[in-house]
Design an enzyme around this catalytic site. Structure first.
Site: not given
Ligand code: PBG
Length: 329
Positions: A196, A239, A254
């Site tokens: 992520k 990771e 992501k």
């Molecule tokens: C929470 C989380 C986030 C997203 C999914 N889980 C936001 C972040 O990490 O700030 C983002 C999902 C999206 O933008 O559609 N940790």
């Protein structure tokens, strides 16, 4: 001179194109992200995500039935909670009668077969808008992992099928796996957001949940000390390898479209289902282009989602899932 090879032969018409097409979409591919709020009869449009909504538990029931009837079999839950319930340790996340726990039960009650996955991170519960506990200006890894593990157990005990840790703390998958095994939840799944990235594309989501990091002295302005640096590629492999060793069942990359190279790398290297997340910023960007009349909605959402399949993802979390299923059926 005759040309022996003419690639255009296979592009002559839609029948032949569809016969040789390598990647396609089906309702089986999708994970539908859903935003839940407290209250009644609420279906409110999210300002930063046009035509996407937050649901109260009663309207959520209706939405779930509709998703199931369209052939969509998995949802990924996020909650927007009352700011008065937020604190640094995300205490409300462990409330057995909290909004997430009630949402899980509501969904399983109306549709027992739908796969319920829950986001696990502290940001919707944190008064600072961070995914972990803050001490002296930094996010404390190990005490955050403890809370995330208890939170995961709470979601699974409420009936969730999978937890999806999205926090990027070190060692959280192992700790979550241990607590689930200890408590006898041997079939509970973990979909880890393994790679992520610290991305600007989460902006509209933070508006949806009112979960942006706060501007305050001694509070980090962004999530760069835990989410990955977007210049890095091999780090994603590290990771993922660690999360698989720690007991993850599915791994997620992501954001989506800007990270297709990472999806491909991971798919080539590991034998594990790979999920892609077409995040809020990608959604809102496409919606804005369509509103302007500069992009064709159906074509753009199809193309971007087939790109995930082509790159190697077998699961796609997309805010377009419902419309895509309507388009392809
Ligand atoms: C929470 C989380 C986030 C997203 C999914 N889980 C936001 C972040 O990490 O700030 C983002 C999902 C999206 O933008 O559609 N940790």
């Amino acid at each position: 001179m005759h040309q022996l090879k003419r690639n255009r032969r296979l592009r002559t018409n839609e029948s032949i194109r569809s016969l040789v097409r390598e990647s396609r979409l089906s309702p089986d591919d999708f994970l539908v992200p859903l935003f839940v709020v407290d209250g009644e009869k609420i279906k409110e449009e999210i300002t930063s995500m046009p035509k996407y909504f937050r649901y109260s538990l009663d309207t959520l029931e209706k939405e779930i039935k509709e998703l199931w009837s369209l052939g969509l079999k998995a949802v990924l839950l996020f909650v927007k909670i009352d700011p008065a319930l937020k604190d640094n340790r995300g205490t409300e996340a462990l409330n057995p009668n909290g909004l997430m726990q009630r949402a899980i039960k509501t969904i399983k009650n109306v549709c027992p077969e739908i796969i319920v996955m829950t986001d696990v991170a502290l940001d919707p519960y944190s008064n600072y808008g961070h995914d972990g506990i803050i001490d002296n200006g930094s996010i404390i890894n190990d005490s955050t992992v403890e809370v995330l593990s208890k939170m995961s157990l709470s979601h699974i005990s409420a009936g969730a099928d999978f937890v999806a840790p999205s926090d990027m703390m070190d060692g959280r998958v192992l700790s979550i796996r241990n607590i689930l095994e200890q408590e006898g939840h041997v079939n509970a799944g973990i979909m880890s957001y393994s790679a992520k990235y610290a991305s600007s594309f989460y902006g509209p989501f933070r508006n949806a949940l009112d979960s942006s990091p706060v501007f305050k002295k001694n509070i980090p302005k962004n999530k760069s000390t835990y989410q990955m640096d977007y210049g890095n590629r091999t780090e994603a492999l590290k990771e993922v390898a660690m999360d698989i060793d720690e007991g993850a069942d599915i791994i997620m990359i992501k954001p989506g479209l800007p990270y297709l190279d990472i999806i491909r790398d991971i798919k080539s290297k590991f034998e594990i289902p790979v999920a892609a997340y077409q995040v809020s910023g990608e959604y809102s960007m496409i919606m804005a282009g369509c509103e302007k009349g500069w992009l064709n909605y159906d074509e753009t959402i199809l193309e971007t989602n087939i790109a995930f399949k082509r790159a190697g993802a077998s699961i796609i979390a997309s805010y377009f899932a419902k419309d895509l299923v309507k388009i392809i059926s």
